[in-house]
Scaffold this active site. Structure first.
Site, PDB file in Angstrom:
ATOM      1  CB  CYS A 214      -1.976  -6.535  -4.320  1.00 32.50           C
ATOM      2  SG  CYS A 214      -2.862  -6.529  -2.737  1.00 32.50           S
TER       3      CYS A 214
ATOM      4  CG  HIS B 196      -2.525  -1.673  -5.398  1.00 34.52           C
ATOM      5  ND1 HIS B 196      -1.226  -1.314  -5.652  1.00 34.52           N
ATOM      6  CD2 HIS B 196      -2.460  -2.898  -4.799  1.00 34.52           C
ATOM      7  CE1 HIS B 196      -0.392  -2.262  -5.215  1.00 34.52           C
ATOM      8  NE2 HIS B 196      -1.128  -3.237  -4.705  1.00 34.52           N
TER       9      HIS B 196
END
Length: 271
Positions: A198, A182
């Site tokens: 992440c 992301h």
């Protein structure tokens, strides 16, 4: 008669004093009422410090990001987006994440790849394996997973997508795991071990990658201690840093505020 006139003259100073005192008493309520009215009407401004400050701030409106505003000023030179020479057996279209060197490669084929700088998991939160992209989202909402809330119970349970959202401009969800590739609202964290697992890119870079991959794209995440990949820049052979893909040019404009985005979170270890 002379005595009466003298007596009246002696009494007049006392009568004058009495009249002055009576007048003052009559005027006092009017003066007090006028002062009170001045305060009611706001003549005396309240002190700024008399009101509590609001510690939860609405994220300010931000302009759309451009190539000049993509955070490249804080991303190390070795991690800026560029087409590089890259030796791999992976098929074109594969994403390879070199955790130890905080780099992500999108394989172009013919010995080349697009390199992006990334931020990865902090100590104890790195991982490795093979996943596929199961979902893609533009300006995604953020629902912190239960594991994260257990560690950090002060986190919001929901945050609407937008420039203050820690997931940034794009998200690519990896299989059924809690991990995503992301964007970020904190480009200074690119090249660092900061997240809860992440993989983050600058908003401009994640928009470019987003435009290249599809649901089903293979993602290979290498262990932190794996050997350094054989990658080298093509600048000596005439290559230049890669420009954004055409499909991502429209992209990084924040959506209209929904009124639900209550905080501007940039705490690097959240996600």
């Amino acid at each position: 008669m002379t005595q009466n006139l003298t007596g009246n003259r002696r009494q007049s100073p006392r009568a004058t004093s009495a009249l002055i005192l009576a007048g003052a008493l009559l005027l006092a309520p009017a003066l007090l009422s006028s002062a009170a009215s001045a305060q009611v009407l706001g003549y005396a401004a309240a002190s700024q410090g008399s009101f509590p400050s609001d510690s939860i701030m609405v994220a300010p409106a931000q302009p759309a990001l451009s190539d000049e505003g993509d955070g490249s000023g804080v991303v190390p030179e070795r991690l800026r987006r560029a087409v590089i020479a890259f030796d791999t057996r992976e098929a074109p279209g594969t994403v390879i994440i070199d955790t130890g060197n905080t780099a992500l490669y999108y394989v172009l084929g013919q010995g080349r790849a697009v390199r992006y700088g990334v931020g990865v998991g902090r100590e104890g939160f790195t991982w490795s394996g093979v996943q596929t992209i199961s979902r893609k989202a533009e300006w995604p909402d953020w629902h912190p997973p239960a594991e994260m809330i257990a560690r950090q119970p002060y986190l919001p349970r929901f945050m609407a997508g937008g420039p203050g959202n820690p997931l940034g401009a794009r998200a690519m969800y990896l299989g059924s795991s809690v991990y995503r590739i992301h964007g970020t609202n904190d480009p200074a964290t690119i090249g660092k071990f900061v997240s809860s697992g992440c993989i983050r890119l600058t908003n401009e870079d994640v928009a470019d990658l987003f435009s290249r991959v599809d649901v089903g794209t293979r993602v290979v995440v290498l262990p932190k201690n794996s050997p350094r990949l054989a990658a080298r820049g093509l600048e000596a052979r005439g290559a230049i840093p890669v420009r954004p893909a055409a499909a991502s040019a429209r992209s990084v404009t924040p959506p209209p505020s929904s009124g639900r985005q209550a905080m501007n979170l940039s705490m690097s270890s959240l996600y």
